[in-house]
Design a protein around this motif. Structure first.
Motif, short mmCIF file in Angstrom:
data_model
loop_
_atom_site.label_atom_id
_atom_site.label_comp_id
_atom_site.label_asym_id
_atom_site.label_seq_id
_atom_site.Cartn_x
_atom_site.Cartn_y
_atom_site.Cartn_z
N GLY A 138 96.94 20.57 -24.62
CA GLY A 138 95.98 19.71 -23.93
C GLY A 138 96.65 18.51 -23.28
N LYS A 139 95.83 17.72 -22.59
CA LYS A 139 96.32 16.58 -21.82
C LYS A 139 95.33 15.42 -21.94
CE LYS A 139 94.00 18.39 -17.75
NZ LYS A 139 92.81 17.57 -17.98
N THR A 140 95.80 14.25 -21.57
CA THR A 140 94.95 13.05 -21.54
C THR A 140 95.25 12.30 -20.25
OG1 THR A 140 94.95 12.86 -23.95
CG2 THR A 140 94.40 10.88 -22.69
N THR A 141 94.20 11.85 -19.56
CA THR A 141 94.38 11.08 -18.34
C THR A 141 95.13 9.81 -18.65
OG1 THR A 141 92.32 11.94 -17.43
CG2 THR A 141 93.20 9.94 -16.42
N PHE A 142 96.11 9.48 -17.80
CA PHE A 142 96.91 8.27 -18.00
C PHE A 142 96.12 7.04 -17.60
CE2 PHE A 142 100.17 5.24 -16.30
CZ PHE A 142 100.67 4.88 -17.53
N LYS A 143 95.69 6.26 -18.60
CA LYS A 143 94.90 5.06 -18.38
C LYS A 143 93.75 5.40 -17.42
CE LYS A 143 98.78 2.05 -19.40
NZ LYS A 143 99.68 0.97 -18.93
N GLU A 144 93.57 4.57 -16.37
CA GLU A 144 92.50 4.87 -15.41
C GLU A 144 93.05 5.50 -14.14
OE1 GLU A 144 93.21 1.82 -16.51
OE2 GLU A 144 91.54 1.09 -17.72
N GLU A 145 94.35 5.87 -14.15
CA GLU A 145 94.99 6.31 -12.92
C GLU A 145 94.89 7.82 -12.78
OE1 GLU A 145 98.74 4.53 -12.11
OE2 GLU A 145 98.21 2.68 -13.13
N PHE A 146 93.73 8.27 -12.29
CA PHE A 146 93.51 9.69 -12.10
C PHE A 146 94.06 10.11 -10.74
CE2 PHE A 146 90.99 13.20 -10.40
CZ PHE A 146 91.12 14.12 -11.43
N VAL A 147 94.91 11.12 -10.74
CA VAL A 147 95.48 11.64 -9.49
C VAL A 147 95.24 13.13 -9.43
CG1 VAL A 147 97.62 12.03 -8.20
CG2 VAL A 147 97.22 9.84 -9.31
N THR A 148 94.88 13.62 -8.25
CA THR A 148 94.57 15.03 -8.06
C THR A 148 95.63 15.72 -7.22
OG1 THR A 148 92.21 14.54 -8.10
CG2 THR A 148 92.86 16.64 -7.17
N ALA A 149 96.07 16.88 -7.69
CA ALA A 149 96.86 17.79 -6.86
C ALA A 149 95.86 18.75 -6.22
CB ALA A 149 97.87 18.55 -7.71
N GLY A 150 96.02 18.99 -4.93
CA GLY A 150 95.05 19.82 -4.21
C GLY A 150 94.31 18.99 -3.18
N GLY A 151 93.37 19.63 -2.50
CA GLY A 151 92.63 18.95 -1.44
C GLY A 151 92.68 19.76 -0.16
N ILE A 152 92.40 19.12 0.98
CA ILE A 152 92.40 19.83 2.25
C ILE A 152 93.80 20.38 2.52
CG2 ILE A 152 92.07 19.59 4.75
CD1 ILE A 152 89.51 19.49 3.10
N ALA A 153 93.88 21.68 2.79
CA ALA A 153 95.16 22.35 3.00
C ALA A 153 95.91 21.72 4.17
CB ALA A 153 94.94 23.84 3.25
N VAL A 196 92.57 12.95 -0.37
CA VAL A 196 91.76 14.11 0.01
C VAL A 196 92.63 15.22 0.57
CG1 VAL A 196 91.25 13.38 2.40
CG2 VAL A 196 89.57 14.75 1.12
N ILE A 197 93.83 14.85 1.05
CA ILE A 197 94.81 15.81 1.55
C ILE A 197 95.60 16.38 0.38
CG2 ILE A 197 96.81 16.10 3.08
CD1 ILE A 197 95.90 13.63 4.61
N ASP A 198 96.13 17.58 0.54
CA ASP A 198 96.92 18.21 -0.53
C ASP A 198 98.34 17.65 -0.59
OD1 ASP A 198 97.74 19.92 -2.56
OD2 ASP A 198 98.27 21.53 -1.17
N ARG A 258 85.72 20.92 -7.52
CA ARG A 258 85.71 21.43 -6.15
C ARG A 258 84.49 20.94 -5.37
NH1 ARG A 258 88.30 26.96 -4.45
NH2 ARG A 258 87.91 26.90 -2.20
N GLU A 259 83.39 20.71 -6.10
CA GLU A 259 82.17 20.26 -5.43
C GLU A 259 82.37 18.93 -4.71
OE1 GLU A 259 81.67 21.01 -9.26
OE2 GLU A 259 82.18 22.84 -8.18
N GLY A 260 83.36 18.16 -5.16
CA GLY A 260 83.62 16.88 -4.54
C GLY A 260 84.08 17.01 -3.09
N TYR A 261 84.52 18.21 -2.72
CA TYR A 261 84.96 18.47 -1.35
C TYR A 261 83.93 19.32 -0.60
CZ TYR A 261 89.44 17.19 -3.50
OH TYR A 261 90.44 16.54 -4.18
N GLY A 262 82.73 19.43 -1.17
CA GLY A 262 81.72 20.35 -0.64
C GLY A 262 81.38 20.11 0.82
N PHE A 263 81.21 18.85 1.22
CA PHE A 263 80.80 18.58 2.60
C PHE A 263 81.89 18.95 3.59
CE2 PHE A 263 83.01 14.71 1.44
CZ PHE A 263 83.56 14.21 2.60
N LEU A 264 83.14 19.04 3.12
CA LEU A 264 84.25 19.46 3.98
C LEU A 264 84.36 20.98 4.03
CD1 LEU A 264 86.87 16.79 2.87
CD2 LEU A 264 85.58 16.85 5.01
N PRO A 292 92.33 24.35 -4.28
CA PRO A 292 91.52 23.92 -5.42
C PRO A 292 92.17 22.76 -6.18
CG PRO A 292 91.60 26.30 -5.32
CD PRO A 292 92.57 25.80 -4.29
N PRO A 293 91.41 21.71 -6.48
CA PRO A 293 91.99 20.53 -7.15
C PRO A 293 92.31 20.78 -8.61
CG PRO A 293 89.61 20.30 -6.95
CD PRO A 293 89.97 21.56 -6.20
#
Length: 404
Positions: A335-350, A373-375, A166-172, A181-182
């Motif tokens: 548990g889970k493992t990130t797929f290769k280097e392709e990290f994708v986030t659910a969540g972001g600016i509402a 950065v958008i949800d 969540r800190e990654g969106y701190g300035f917003l 929440p991501p």
């Protein structure tokens, strides 16, 4: 007018380019020493540019979150626009059998070069190692600050990408913007307690996987790995089940159908017919239904069928167990493992913070958003890049409107 863009990824470059087409000065701030790094590594270094679906309603089925929002965005810039944009800038594209679109060069550097060259041609000022740490809303405009720099801007487009924290969106959030929440999306499943991992490297082309106790399911290729399960069906299920799995701390039971067309009745009929026609054949040595031999042998063993047992001697109970393993193989996910280097986030600016027709903030005129950065997020197969191109285009273009 000076337009600032935060983030040197796919959405950031596309936003900066389309803002610069107006003739305004554009500054792009990238916190790392390189731009477009995710584009460079995506698709195993080939870059899955988009998905070759022209119909927006069909395309939207690939987005677990933000469909209604993206429908309005895609009306401005869709997949056919993406194809035209890159091909008009010297990047021939090809559509593969599964709908994924790649450069004909099979080299992501083709995509990176097209974006960088266009940015240079337009005179976009790219500032590397310039991580934006705070945004101040002025009247009018904005001031962005980071370590050892401060810049006043007339308009600001935030394309800072997803963040696992969540800190990654701190300035917003300091601006009072609402944040979903991501949580992770697009990941593979860990199965530490199963012997199935001994079959790592095996795959089925058209399996089906669902989670026990939910309606979440997906069909497609399934790959067995040394840590558990991967493949398109698993990755897509992880995207649609991102919230559900997060709530369960990534502890669940997956039920696997090794061919999506299997039915208990059809399997029973086929096995009884094979038993009748080939009574003296050894079950383990004669895999059926096109399954890999080692997978067939494993499923037979789990059904307690001895290695030398012939069809004429197999019991009805063991046939039923084999059918259950073929149609509904139970596997504990832990548990889970990130797929290769392709990290994708659910969540972001509402999404209710943003006007979908312009991607402008409802609270701060002149502030725009694009990309992860958008949800909004998509499944694997070019969907996330298409969202980046489309939102980048719309935010960039909208930021140049003189009267907001």
């Amino acid at each position: 007018m000076i337009i600032g863009v935060v983030g040197g990824g796919a959405a950031g470059f596309f936003a900066a380019i389309h803002a610069a087409y107006s003739g305004h000065n554009v500054i792009l701030f990238e916190k790392h020493r390189k731009v477009l790094s995710k584009v460079l590594i995506s698709g195993g270094g080939r870059c899955n540019v988009t998905q070759g679906i022209a119909n927006a309603n069909e395309l939207l089925k690939g987005y677990p979150r933000g469909r209604r929002f993206l429908k309005k965005v895609f009306a401005h810039f869709g997949t056919t626009d993406t194809l035209s944009w890159f091909e008009n800038r010297g990047v021939p594209l090809k559509t593969e059998a599964d709908g994924r679109v790649f450069p004909k060069s099979d080299d992501s550097r083709s995509i990176v070069s097209a974006l960088v060259n266009e940015a240079e041609r337009l005179g976009i000022r790219v500032e590397l190692n310039r991580g934006v740490e705070s945004v101040e809303a002025l009247t009018p405009g904005f001031r962005v600050r980071g370590k050892d720099f401060s810049e006043r801007l007339d308009r600001l487009i935030v394309c800072s990408g997803g963040s696992s924290k969540r800190e990654g969106y701190g300035f917003l959030e300091k601006l009072g913007l609402n944040l979903v929440p991501p949580i992770p999306s697009l990941f593979t499943f860990n199965t530490p307690e199963t012997e199935l991992k001994k079959l790592r490297g095996l795959s089925v082309p058209s399996g089906h996987i669902r989670f026990e106790g939910s309606k979440l399911n997906y069909s497609g290729p399934i790959l067995i790995t040394h840590w558990g399960l991967s493949g398109p069906a698993v990755l897509k299920l992880s995207a649609f089940g991102a919230s559900w799995l997060h709530e369960k701390s990534y502890q669940a039971v997956a039920l696997i159908r090794w061919d999506a067309d299997f039915t208990p009745e059809g399997l029973l009929q086929a096995l009884q017919a094979y038993k009748s026609n080939h009574p003296r054949k050894i079950i383990h040595r004669n895999p059926l239904f096109g399954l890999p031999a080692r997978l067939w042998g494993f499923l037979a063993s789990v059904a307690e069928i001895e290695e030398e047992l012939k069809w004429e001697a197999v019991s009805k109970k063991k046939i039923n167990k084999l059918i259950e393993n073929l149609f509904k193989f139970s596997l504990k996910i832990s548990g889970k493992t990130t797929f290769k280097e392709e990290f994708v986030t659910a969540g972001g600016i509402a999404l209710d913070e943003i006007d979908p027709n312009t991607l402008e903030s409802r609270k701060y005129p002149g502030l725009f958003f694009a990309g992860e950065v958008i949800d909004v997020d998509g499944i694997t197969g070019g969907y996330n890049f298409q969202a980046a191109w489309s939102t980048g285009f719309l935010a960039g273009k909208s930021s140049t409107i003189e009267e907001l």
